[in-house]
Design a protein around this motif. Structure first.
Motif, PDB file in Angstrom:
ATOM      1  N   MET A   1      -4.312  -4.494   5.780  1.00 22.99           N
ATOM      2  CA  MET A   1      -3.137  -3.668   5.511  1.00 22.99           C
ATOM      3  C   MET A   1      -2.873  -2.615   6.571  1.00 22.99           C
ATOM      4  O   MET A   1      -1.725  -2.193   6.750  1.00 22.99           O
ATOM      5  CB  MET A   1      -3.287  -2.973   4.144  1.00 22.99           C
TER       6      MET A   1
ATOM      7  N   TRP B   1      -3.588   0.057  -3.083  1.00 20.47           N
ATOM      8  CA  TRP B   1      -2.892  -1.233  -3.003  1.00 20.47           C
ATOM      9  C   TRP B   1      -2.484  -1.657  -4.406  1.00 20.47           C
ATOM     10  O   TRP B   1      -3.255  -1.502  -5.361  1.00 20.47           O
ATOM     11  CB  TRP B   1      -3.807  -2.296  -2.400  1.00 20.47           C
TER      12      TRP B   1
ATOM     13  N   THR C   1       0.820  -1.210   0.000  1.00 17.95           N
ATOM     14  CA  THR C   1       0.000   0.000   0.000  1.00 17.95           C
ATOM     15  C   THR C   1       0.852   1.258   0.000  1.00 17.95           C
ATOM     16  O   THR C   1       2.025   1.246   0.364  1.00 17.95           O
ATOM     17  CB  THR C   1      -0.917   0.036   1.236  1.00 17.95           C
TER      18      THR C   1
END
Length: 357
Positions: free
Chosen positions: A156, A90, A80
């Motif tokens: 993430m 991403w 990311t």
């Protein structure tokens, strides 16, 4: 096909010739130690060997239409960053070995990496990648984690404790800092130019850093400053011509990382740039990837693999001059074409790994 030990000597000799006194010999020792751990890590560390051998392993792919490709694709080459609008994006995040090559190779290498990382079903892996790739070719666009794909955003985003640990590693005495000689002037200048405030190289708190796998041996330096109430970090590292041109059949040694990274189909990090043999990028806990050792099941889920396939297509579609030929060739392939190539490539990597380890 040459012996893997001879191949390593050839690669390291070339690296020394390219870098001269800048080469980090201790990192080459670390690299060899990493290569001996698993076949997946071996693949990550040896893109030059892939370039040397893949068309001998999969000779029928040599005639596939060429495209500006990522080159060194694998499960851990996705992460990311924040784009110019502050959105969390991403996608593929390492283009050091980007080059013009037969378009299927990015998919074959990614599928092989999944098999080497423990994936049991070539059919499931390859079919998910292929589904995603076809969707990306049809409608190439970046993956923005603002309203859609909330599951991936949750994966993430670092929890608060891990964010604190991330900054602690960059603090004086932290694990990310490496003792060593002062950075050459061109690294100072690149870091100074990348920061949001003017600073001379001599004033910057710059330290050497060890990171990555395939890039070990190349110098890498980081600068961290306080700006408007918080820390700001930039990194610079050396980039060399793609191994595809040096060890593979490619003939164009032009560094193309900046071209593919800034393609019109992508939402790029505005702080990522490639110039004068250096890659400059922003470091942040918002810029991260998932590693196999931490979340291999997530990386090899069908949903994640489809997104990886889609991202590869989005990168390929950024090559406007060649994407129509890629689309036409992809449309003629049956759904199972990738499986046999992935198995053959993984088998070849395992052979080299066993001979080395």
């Amino acid at each position: 096909m040459s012996d893997i030990h001879e191949s390593i000597q050839r690669y390291e000799g070339w690296l020394r010739a390219q870098l001269g006194d800048d080469i980090i010999e201790k990192d080459l020792v670390r690299k060899r130690a990493k290569m001996a751990k698993t076949a997946f890590v071996f693949l990550r560390a040896t893109y030059w060997r892939w370039a040397e051998t893949i068309l001998a392993v999969c000779p029928d792919l040599a005639d596939a239409p060429p495209v500006l490709a990522i080159g060194d694709t694998h499960l851990e080459n996705f992460g990311t960053w924040r784009d110019a609008e502050g959105r969390l994006v991403w996608g593929a995040n390492d283009f050091d070995d980007a080059a013009v090559m037969p378009w299927p190779l990015d998919l074959v290498r990614l599928a092989a990496s999944a098999l080497l990382a423990g994936g049991e079903s070539a059919e499931d892996i390859c079919d998910a990648l292929w589904d995603g790739y076809l969707a990306g070719l049809a409608r190439p666009h970046p993956l923005i984690l603002e309203r859609e794909h909330r599951w991936l955003r949750r994966e993430m985003m670092l929890p608060e404790k891990e964010r604190a640990d991330w900054w602690r590693k960059l603090a004086p005495g932290g694990k990310a800092r490496k003792a060593g000689a002062a950075a050459p002037e061109r690294f100072h200048a690149a870091l100074a130019a990348a920061l949001p405030v003017a600073a001379s190289g001599s004033e910057l708190p710059i330290f050497a850093r060890t990171a990555g796998t395939g890039s070990l041996g190349k110098p890498r330096y980081t600068a961290q400053i306080a700006w408007l109430g918080g820390p700001v970090v930039r990194e610079v590292k050396t980039i060399l011509p793609s191994a595809w041109a040096v060890f593979g059949p490619g003939s164009d040694a032009t560094i193309r990382a900046g071209t593919i990274a800034h393609a019109e189909t992508r939402a790029v990090d505005p702080h990522y740039r490639v110039e004068d043999g250096l890659v400059v990028r922003r470091l942040s806990p918002n810029s991260r990837k998932i590693e196999v050792k931490d979340a291999g099941a997530v990386l090899m889920s069908a949903e994640m693999l489809r997104l990886m396939g889609r991202e590869i297509a989005t990168c390929h579609a950024g090559d406007a001059l060649r994407r129509d030929a890629v689309r036409a060739d992809a449309a003629q392939r049956t759904s199972g074409w990738l499986r046999g190539h992935a198995r053959a490539a993984a088998k070849a990597v395992k052979h080299d790994y066993k001979a080395f380890a």
